[in-house]
Design an enzyme around this catalytic site. Structure first.
Site, PDB file in Angstrom:
ATOM      1  CB  CYS A  43      -0.905   0.022   1.233  1.00  0.00           C
ATOM      2  SG  CYS A  43      -1.944  -1.445   1.403  1.00  0.00           S
ATOM      3  NE  ARG A  80       4.425   1.127  -1.548  1.00  0.00           N
ATOM      4  CZ  ARG A  80       5.559   0.474  -1.343  1.00  0.00           C
ATOM      5  NH1 ARG A  80       6.599   0.717  -2.103  1.00  0.00           N
ATOM      6  NH2 ARG A  80       5.668  -0.417  -0.381  1.00  0.00           N
ATOM      7  CD1 TRP A 107      -3.571  -4.522  -4.540  1.00  0.00           C
ATOM      8  CD2 TRP A 107      -2.966  -5.963  -2.949  1.00  0.00           C
ATOM      9  NE1 TRP A 107      -3.524  -5.772  -5.110  1.00  0.00           N
ATOM     10  CE2 TRP A 107      -3.151  -6.679  -4.155  1.00  0.00           C
ATOM     11  CE3 TRP A 107      -2.584  -6.670  -1.813  1.00  0.00           C
ATOM     12  CZ2 TRP A 107      -2.979  -8.052  -4.246  1.00  0.00           C
ATOM     13  CZ3 TRP A 107      -2.413  -8.041  -1.905  1.00  0.00           C
ATOM     14  CH2 TRP A 107      -2.613  -8.715  -3.116  1.00  0.00           C
ATOM     15  CG  ASN A 137       2.047  -1.480   3.459  1.00  0.00           C
ATOM     16  OD1 ASN A 137       1.363  -2.422   3.082  1.00  0.00           O
ATOM     17  ND2 ASN A 137       3.204  -1.171   2.897  1.00  0.00           N
ATOM     18  N   GLY A 138       0.381  -3.653   5.509  1.00  0.00           N
ATOM     19  CA  GLY A 138       0.764  -4.941   6.084  1.00  0.00           C
ATOM     20  C   GLY A 138      -0.431  -5.706   6.610  1.00  0.00           C
ATOM     21  CD  GLU A 147       9.663 -11.783 -16.513  1.00  0.00           C
ATOM     22  OE1 GLU A 147       9.364 -10.576 -16.409  1.00  0.00           O
ATOM     23  OE2 GLU A 147       9.456 -12.609 -15.587  1.00  0.00           O
ATOM     24  CE  LYS A 162       7.295  -8.313 -16.778  1.00  0.00           C
ATOM     25  NZ  LYS A 162       7.152  -9.227 -15.646  1.00  0.00           N
ATOM     26  CD  GLU A 198       3.541  -9.827 -13.960  1.00  0.00           C
ATOM     27  OE1 GLU A 198       3.936  -9.846 -12.790  1.00  0.00           O
ATOM     28  OE2 GLU A 198       4.244  -9.410 -14.911  1.00  0.00           O
ATOM     29  CG  HIS A 234       8.569 -35.601 -22.199  1.00  0.00           C
ATOM     30  ND1 HIS A 234       8.838 -36.946 -22.040  1.00  0.00           N
ATOM     31  CD2 HIS A 234       9.661 -35.066 -22.808  1.00  0.00           C
ATOM     32  CE1 HIS A 234      10.049 -37.207 -22.501  1.00  0.00           C
ATOM     33  NE2 HIS A 234      10.577 -36.088 -22.974  1.00  0.00           N
ATOM     34  CE  LYS A 265       7.729  -2.293  -9.374  1.00  0.00           C
ATOM     35  NZ  LYS A 265       7.874  -2.883 -10.723  1.00  0.00           N
TER      36      LYS A 265
END
Length: 623
Positions: free
Chosen positions: A2, A27, A78, A104-105, A492, A496, A499, A515, A618
């Site tokens: 946050c 954030r 968030w 935050n947390g 990666e 992306k 996301e 396989h 983030k």
């Protein structure tokens, strides 16, 4: 995860706080809120679910003149406890509206504390863990529960923090103390900005960089009180604590879009500079040096096993590190998801080196992995982009990536910087252990130092990737294949796309195609293939050409990323994206860039916000 801003000074606090929140909205953006102390018994609070723009529209409705004051704080959330609705937005207040808290947390024992408070007759107006703190601080300040905290806001917060379990940053105001803000941190980011006649608090220096570049990092379980004249830091028992001051080495322009539509597009273009900054100063007098080296060459020589721990994109950089360290140092390397590391009881001892990779340096899972490793007496080396963050502070050595602020939630320039930093770690180990002669270390570093130019060359030719992206916007799924260092690049690339474009995407080691994954191949399915060099890995190259041929024969559409001049793949590529020829181990630094562009452009074509993908933050600062 946050965004938090606090201000005490001579400016209108609302303006400073809102400006800071705009820079921190990446954030957390489920909701936003502000609190301003407006004089005697005055505490103006407004909060709204959704983006910061919703809050600003509400402030315009009620009249911003109601928020006149020079002490205030704000928050972008968030959601963790409770849905992202108005009542759960921060700041939270006590029952009399005299205390305001942003947080935050996660407070892990909040349920027990809430039951205790409800048993004492306290009524709650939200579903959050944060509101618990507001009531506890108010009771401590009012002397309801006894003790020596009555009328003392710092002492009240310290007493409450001693009761809390979990990871948190807490920022608190009280109407009786209109010229001060008190804050505390545990395993969650908080920095102090030092101005002239004004002081700042924030979860990221980007919030106050417009006003000052002088900052102080807070340590674990420290409480800070700010007034316009300065700050005071103590531990949770009120004893004075030492802190480290630092100067932010980037300015406001680095946190602005610079004419780009999205921060992510700007940050993709900043990758040559980010790479150069990561490498700068790490080869001195013919030797690799780290930033904060608290490990001796003998410590590195004693290492007999390496773990690289990370999450998300950083985990893919860790996979690349394995190839380099094993090749250069002849040491066994295990790559671990930090979230799984301590739960599987890994075998660690004094001769184990744990490399912890985290952009923010506050990633909760990685931080706990570091603590577990230290508890087992292993040595820890941090690779981090954030000066003074918790993970570097708890490690034996640090290598900062110096990539600058990354506002886009999906990592781009920090990924390439992490790969480069991981290579430096490998070379430092090879140097100390003597598995490479000094001239060989110098040659490897010089090849690495040439990579910013190679990435710049790639950026000049990404139009092909943009055209391919436009044609893939309606695809239902995309597969990514790679071998050797191309395999983590494929992972990666898939991440992306997930996301940013919210598409089903999977990355596979190409050798695994037969396989099982080949069953997914069908007409018009886009398959992105990251080709190895036909010179550096001729055998793998030939095998991957065979894979492409099989894919194409089944009607799939092939998008091939290959080295310039590799004509052998052209007949099998429906779309060919060429990258410069570079040494095999360094290929991820050039082959990743087109995949970043591909994902960003597909997301844009689908109408999504590239900088703020849904449900993501983030920095993940809770497990």
């Amino acid at each position: 995860m946050c965004g938090i801003v606090g201000y005490v000074g001579h400016r209108p606090a609302l303006d400073v706080v809102l400006d800071g929140l705009r820079r921190l909205e990446y954030r957390g953006y489920d909701s936003a809120g502000v609190a301003v102390l407006t004089g005697a018994d005055g505490l103006a609070v407004e909060r709204r679910a959704g983006r910061l723009a919703n809050l600003e529209a509400r402030l315009d409705e009620v009249g911003r003149e109601a928020f006149a004051g020079t002490t205030g704080m704000g928050h972008t959330r968030w959601a963790t406890h409770g849905p992202p609705v108005d009542r759960n937005s921060h700041p939270h207040r006590d029952g009399r509206g005299r205390v305001a808290v942003v947080h935050n947390g996660i407070i892990e024992n909040f349920a027990a504390l809430r039951r205790e408070l409800e048993g004492a007759g306290v009524e709650f107006s939200s579903d959050t863990d944060t509101e618990t703190v507001a009531h506890l601080v108010a009771r401590a300040y009012d002397g309801v529960d006894g003790g020596d905290t009555e009328g003392d806001l710092p002492a009240s917060l310290r007493a409450v923090c001693r009761r809390l379990d979990g990871a948190f940053t807490l920022v608190v105001t009280h109407v009786d103390e209109p010229d001060r803000i008190v804050a505390a941190r545990r395993s969650s980011p908080l920095v102090v900005g030092i101005g002239s006649g004004e002081m700042f608090l924030a979860s990221d220096v980007a919030a106050f960089i417009e006003h000052t570049r002088e900052a102080v990092e807070l340590g674990q379980d420290q409480v800070v009180t700010i007034t316009r004249d300065g700050y005071e830091v103590t531990d949770l028992h009120g004893e004075p604590s030492r802190v480290r001051a630092f100067t932010v080495d980037w300015d406001l322009s680095a946190a602005e879009k610079g004419g780009h539509e999205y921060f992510m597009l700007k940050e993709i273009e900043e990758q040559p500079e980010a790479l150069a900054n990561t490498l700068r100063g790490h080869f001195v007098d013919g030797r690799i040096v780290l930033d904060e080296q608290r490990l001796t060459d003998q410590d590195l020589r004693d290492v007999d096993k390496v773990f690289v721990v990370a999450c998300g994109t950083a985990y893919h950089s860790a996979m690349v590190a394995k190839y380099a360290i094993e090749h250069w140092c002849r040491l066994p390397v295990e790559v671990e998801l930090a979230s799984e590391f301590r739960y599987r009881d890994p075998v660690l001892d004094r001769d184990t080196l744990v490399v912890a990779v985290s952009q923010s340096g506050e990633t909760a899972d990685t931080l706990e992995a570091v603590r577990h490793a230290r508890g087992q007496k292993a040595r820890v080396l941090a690779v981090c982009n954030t000066n003074g963050a918790q993970i570097p502070r708890e490690s034996d050595a640090v290598l900062y990536t110096h990539a600058g602020p990354e506002i886009g939630v999906a990592s781009t320039k920090t990924f390439l910087a992490q790969i480069a930093a991981n290579y430096l770690v490998g070379l430092a180990l090879a140097q100390a252990r003597g598995t490479k002669y000094p001239d060989e270390v110098a040659r490897e570093f010089n090849e690495l130092a040439a990579m910013p130019s190679a990435v710049r060359q790639v950026l000049g030719t990404v139009e092909t990737a943009r055209r391919v992206a436009a044609s893939l916007a309606d695809a239902k799924a995309v597969l990514f294949l790679g071998r050797h260092v191309g395999y983590p690049v494929a992972l990666e690339g898939a991440l992306k796309l997930k996301e940013l474009a919210y598409m089903h995407a999977e990355g596979f080691a190409a050798g695994e195609l037969k396989h099982g994954p080949i069953a997914l191949i069908e007409e018009e399915l886009p398959v992105v293939v990251v080709m190895p060099s036909p010179k550096g890995r001729a055998v793998l190259h030939a095998k991957l050409v065979s894979n492409i041929s099989e894919i194409q024969a089944r009607g799939a559409r092939t998008i091939v990323i290959a080295e310039e001049g590799d004509e052998t793949v052209r007949p099998f590529a429906d779309s060919l994206i060429e990258v410069p020829a570079v040494p095999t181990l360094l290929q991820p630094l050039v082959s990743t860039v087109p995949l970043q562009v591909l994902a960003a452009e597909i997301a844009r074509a689908r109408g999504y916000d590239v900088d703020k993908p849904r449900n993501l933050a983030k920095s993940v600062t809770v497990e």
